[in-house]
Design a protein around this motif. Sequence first.
Motif, PDB file in Angstrom:
ATOM      1  N   ARG A  71     -29.749 -18.264 -21.582  1.00 46.90           N
ATOM      2  CA  ARG A  71     -28.603 -19.058 -21.103  1.00 46.90           C
ATOM      3  C   ARG A  71     -27.682 -19.433 -22.266  1.00 46.90           C
ATOM      4  NH1 ARG A  71     -32.030 -22.634 -18.121  1.00 46.90           N
ATOM      5  NH2 ARG A  71     -32.390 -21.679 -16.127  1.00 46.90           N
ATOM      6  N   ALA A  72     -28.259 -19.890 -23.353  1.00 44.68           N
ATOM      7  CA  ALA A  72     -27.456 -20.263 -24.523  1.00 44.68           C
ATOM      8  C   ALA A  72     -26.719 -19.053 -25.080  1.00 44.68           C
ATOM      9  CB  ALA A  72     -28.349 -20.893 -25.592  1.00 44.68           C
ATOM     10  N   MET A  73     -27.396 -17.911 -25.100  1.00 44.41           N
ATOM     11  CA  MET A  73     -26.742 -16.702 -25.602  1.00 44.41           C
ATOM     12  C   MET A  73     -25.604 -16.275 -24.691  1.00 44.41           C
ATOM     13  SD  MET A  73     -29.985 -14.519 -27.029  1.00 44.41           S
ATOM     14  CE  MET A  73     -29.001 -13.065 -27.318  1.00 44.41           C
ATOM     15  N   ALA A  74     -25.795 -16.366 -23.390  1.00 40.82           N
ATOM     16  CA  ALA A  74     -24.722 -15.991 -22.464  1.00 40.82           C
ATOM     17  C   ALA A  74     -23.504 -16.867 -22.698  1.00 40.82           C
ATOM     18  CB  ALA A  74     -25.199 -16.109 -21.020  1.00 40.82           C
ATOM     19  N   THR A  75     -23.721 -18.155 -22.948  1.00 35.51           N
ATOM     20  CA  THR A  75     -22.613 -19.082 -23.183  1.00 35.51           C
ATOM     21  C   THR A  75     -21.930 -18.805 -24.518  1.00 35.51           C
ATOM     22  OG1 THR A  75     -23.699 -20.776 -21.870  1.00 35.51           O
ATOM     23  CG2 THR A  75     -22.005 -21.516 -23.403  1.00 35.51           C
ATOM     24  N   LYS A  76     -22.702 -18.687 -25.572  1.00 36.26           N
ATOM     25  CA  LYS A  76     -22.145 -18.558 -26.930  1.00 36.26           C
ATOM     26  C   LYS A  76     -21.700 -17.140 -27.262  1.00 36.26           C
ATOM     27  CE  LYS A  76     -23.141 -22.836 -27.835  1.00 36.26           C
ATOM     28  NZ  LYS A  76     -22.120 -23.853 -27.818  1.00 36.26           N
ATOM     29  N   PHE A  77     -22.386 -16.133 -26.708  1.00 39.28           N
ATOM     30  CA  PHE A  77     -22.087 -14.747 -27.036  1.00 39.28           C
ATOM     31  C   PHE A  77     -21.246 -14.055 -25.973  1.00 39.28           C
ATOM     32  CE2 PHE A  77     -25.867 -15.643 -29.457  1.00 39.28           C
ATOM     33  CZ  PHE A  77     -25.832 -14.824 -30.562  1.00 39.28           C
ATOM     34  N   GLY A  78     -20.925 -14.751 -24.883  1.00 42.74           N
ATOM     35  CA  GLY A  78     -20.274 -14.128 -23.740  1.00 42.74           C
ATOM     36  C   GLY A  78     -19.183 -13.126 -24.069  1.00 42.74           C
ATOM     37  N   PRO A  79     -18.104 -13.557 -24.733  1.00 45.04           N
ATOM     38  CA  PRO A  79     -17.014 -12.614 -25.028  1.00 45.04           C
ATOM     39  C   PRO A  79     -17.443 -11.465 -25.948  1.00 45.04           C
ATOM     40  CG  PRO A  79     -16.263 -14.877 -25.268  1.00 45.04           C
ATOM     41  CD  PRO A  79     -17.755 -14.935 -25.076  1.00 45.04           C
ATOM     42  N   ILE A  80     -18.377 -11.744 -26.854  1.00 43.95           N
ATOM     43  CA  ILE A  80     -18.860 -10.695 -27.759  1.00 43.95           C
ATOM     44  C   ILE A  80     -19.638  -9.651 -26.959  1.00 43.95           C
ATOM     45  CG2 ILE A  80     -20.312 -10.206 -29.759  1.00 43.95           C
ATOM     46  CD1 ILE A  80     -19.797 -13.230 -30.539  1.00 43.95           C
ATOM     47  N   PHE A  81     -20.554 -10.126 -26.102  1.00 41.69           N
ATOM     48  CA  PHE A  81     -21.318  -9.194 -25.276  1.00 41.69           C
ATOM     49  C   PHE A  81     -20.413  -8.430 -24.319  1.00 41.69           C
ATOM     50  CE2 PHE A  81     -25.521 -11.671 -25.738  1.00 41.69           C
ATOM     51  CZ  PHE A  81     -25.979 -10.789 -26.698  1.00 41.69           C
ATOM     52  N   ASP A  82     -19.377  -9.080 -23.791  1.00 48.65           N
ATOM     53  CA  ASP A  82     -18.448  -8.380 -22.900  1.00 48.65           C
ATOM     54  C   ASP A  82     -17.830  -7.176 -23.613  1.00 48.65           C
ATOM     55  OD1 ASP A  82     -18.966 -10.188 -20.877  1.00 48.65           O
ATOM     56  OD2 ASP A  82     -17.141 -11.357 -21.236  1.00 48.65           O
ATOM     57  N   GLY A  83     -17.412  -7.379 -24.868  1.00 43.04           N
ATOM     58  CA  GLY A  83     -16.815  -6.285 -25.634  1.00 43.04           C
ATOM     59  C   GLY A  83     -17.799  -5.170 -25.918  1.00 43.04           C
ATOM     60  N   ILE A  84     -19.030  -5.536 -26.224  1.00 40.95           N
ATOM     61  CA  ILE A  84     -20.056  -4.537 -26.497  1.00 40.95           C
ATOM     62  C   ILE A  84     -20.446  -3.806 -25.217  1.00 40.95           C
ATOM     63  CG2 ILE A  84     -22.481  -4.250 -27.164  1.00 40.95           C
ATOM     64  CD1 ILE A  84     -22.000  -6.565 -29.190  1.00 40.95           C
ATOM     65  N   LEU A  85     -20.705  -4.574 -24.159  1.00 40.93           N
ATOM     66  CA  LEU A  85     -21.183  -3.982 -22.914  1.00 40.93           C
ATOM     67  C   LEU A  85     -20.124  -3.178 -22.174  1.00 40.93           C
ATOM     68  CD1 LEU A  85     -23.423  -6.918 -21.676  1.00 40.93           C
ATOM     69  CD2 LEU A  85     -24.159  -4.746 -22.696  1.00 40.93           C
ATOM     70  N   SER A  86     -18.865  -3.302 -22.578  1.00 38.01           N
ATOM     71  CA  SER A  86     -17.822  -2.490 -21.946  1.00 38.01           C
ATOM     72  C   SER A  86     -18.040  -0.998 -22.219  1.00 38.01           C
ATOM     73  CB  SER A  86     -16.436  -2.923 -22.435  1.00 38.01           C
ATOM     74  OG  SER A  86     -16.258  -2.598 -23.800  1.00 38.01           O
ATOM     75  N   HIS A  87     -18.870  -0.679 -23.200  1.00 31.60           N
ATOM     76  CA  HIS A  87     -19.171   0.716 -23.550  1.00 31.60           C
ATOM     77  C   HIS A  87     -20.457   1.227 -22.907  1.00 31.60           C
ATOM     78  CE1 HIS A  87     -15.963   0.716 -26.495  1.00 31.60           C
ATOM     79  NE2 HIS A  87     -16.414  -0.434 -26.927  1.00 31.60           N
ATOM     80  N   VAL A  88     -21.175   0.340 -22.220  1.00 29.69           N
ATOM     81  CA  VAL A  88     -22.497   0.671 -21.680  1.00 29.69           C
ATOM     82  C   VAL A  88     -22.396   1.138 -20.233  1.00 29.69           C
ATOM     83  CG1 VAL A  88     -24.734  -0.345 -21.078  1.00 29.69           C
ATOM     84  CG2 VAL A  88     -23.641  -0.926 -23.243  1.00 29.69           C
ATOM     85  N   ASP A  89     -23.180   2.137 -19.903  1.00 28.05           N
ATOM     86  CA  ASP A  89     -23.270   2.621 -18.530  1.00 28.05           C
ATOM     87  C   ASP A  89     -24.050   1.599 -17.705  1.00 28.05           C
ATOM     88  OD1 ASP A  89     -22.971   4.500 -16.433  1.00 28.05           O
ATOM     89  OD2 ASP A  89     -24.999   5.245 -16.814  1.00 28.05           O
ATOM     90  N   ALA A  90     -23.512   1.202 -16.565  1.00 31.71           N
ATOM     91  CA  ALA A  90     -24.147   0.233 -15.658  1.00 31.71           C
ATOM     92  C   ALA A  90     -24.462  -1.080 -16.366  1.00 31.71           C
ATOM     93  CB  ALA A  90     -25.399   0.823 -15.023  1.00 31.71           C
ATOM     94  N   PRO A  91     -23.440  -1.731 -16.954  1.00 26.80           N
ATOM     95  CA  PRO A  91     -23.695  -3.012 -17.639  1.00 26.80           C
ATOM     96  C   PRO A  91     -24.003  -4.114 -16.627  1.00 26.80           C
ATOM     97  CG  PRO A  91     -21.352  -2.648 -17.469  1.00 26.80           C
ATOM     98  CD  PRO A  91     -22.035  -1.392 -16.936  1.00 26.80           C
ATOM     99  N   PRO A  92     -24.533  -5.234 -17.129  1.00 23.14           N
ATOM    100  CA  PRO A  92     -24.725  -6.383 -16.224  1.00 23.14           C
ATOM    101  C   PRO A  92     -23.362  -6.902 -15.776  1.00 23.14           C
ATOM    102  CG  PRO A  92     -25.184  -7.000 -18.484  1.00 23.14           C
ATOM    103  CD  PRO A  92     -24.942  -5.517 -18.473  1.00 23.14           C
ATOM    104  N   ARG A  93     -23.386  -7.795 -14.821  1.00 27.68           N
ATOM    105  CA  ARG A  93     -22.143  -8.396 -14.325  1.00 27.68           C
ATOM    106  C   ARG A  93     -21.385  -9.023 -15.488  1.00 27.68           C
ATOM    107  NH1 ARG A  93     -21.434 -13.775 -12.203  1.00 27.68           N
ATOM    108  NH2 ARG A  93     -23.575 -14.022 -12.847  1.00 27.68           N
ATOM    109  N   MET A  94     -20.081  -8.773 -15.521  1.00 28.85           N
ATOM    110  CA  MET A  94     -19.240  -9.346 -16.580  1.00 28.85           C
ATOM    111  C   MET A  94     -18.099 -10.101 -15.921  1.00 28.85           C
ATOM    112  SD  MET A  94     -19.271  -6.537 -19.651  1.00 28.85           S
ATOM    113  CE  MET A  94     -18.491  -5.184 -18.837  1.00 28.85           C
ATOM    114  N   PRO A  95     -17.578 -11.131 -16.544  1.00 32.11           N
ATOM    115  CA  PRO A  95     -17.939 -11.558 -17.891  1.00 32.11           C
ATOM    116  C   PRO A  95     -19.336 -12.142 -17.940  1.00 32.11           C
ATOM    117  CG  PRO A  95     -16.405 -13.114 -16.916  1.00 32.11           C
ATOM    118  CD  PRO A  95     -16.556 -11.986 -15.943  1.00 32.11           C
ATOM    119  N   VAL A  96     -19.966 -11.991 -19.117  1.00 34.72           N
ATOM    120  CA  VAL A  96     -21.335 -12.449 -19.309  1.00 34.72           C
ATOM    121  C   VAL A  96     -21.435 -13.955 -19.163  1.00 34.72           C
ATOM    122  CG1 VAL A  96     -23.228 -12.624 -20.969  1.00 34.72           C
ATOM    123  CG2 VAL A  96     -22.014 -10.461 -20.690  1.00 34.72           C
ATOM    124  N   ALA A  97     -20.516 -14.672 -19.788  1.00 40.06           N
ATOM    125  CA  ALA A  97     -20.567 -16.151 -19.775  1.00 40.06           C
ATOM    126  C   ALA A  97     -20.023 -16.688 -18.463  1.00 40.06           C
ATOM    127  CB  ALA A  97     -19.786 -16.721 -20.929  1.00 40.06           C
TER     128      ALA A  97
END
Length: 97
Positions: A71-97
């Motif tokens: 939960r803390a990572m989703a809140t603090k890393f949300g925009p960072i993970f969104d940018g990374i996961l935009s390159h991943v096939d079948a990413p989790p629901r975005m935005p992460v946070a």
Amino acid sequence: MAYTAISPSPCTMKSPADGQALRDKLPGVLPAFSKAADAVGALHYYRLIALDDKQFLFIAEYDGELEAILRAMATKFGPIFDGILSHVDAPPRMPVA
């Protein structure tokens, strides 16, 4: 007590071009990633690894309960993970946070 969380399996890239784009992106996001990790406070070690053009892996060592850390990572890393996961096939629901 420290625990290690490893993504269940490497994330698969959408394409080799996405794998290259992620490898190119990682050095630029590491300062923001480090700042977010400090804000979470329970992460002691982490790695974002582009294994090749097709796979990426996230590994972290942390203290505390996994659910609270995620939960803390989703809140603090949300925009960072969104940018990374935009390159991943079948990413989790975005935005992460």
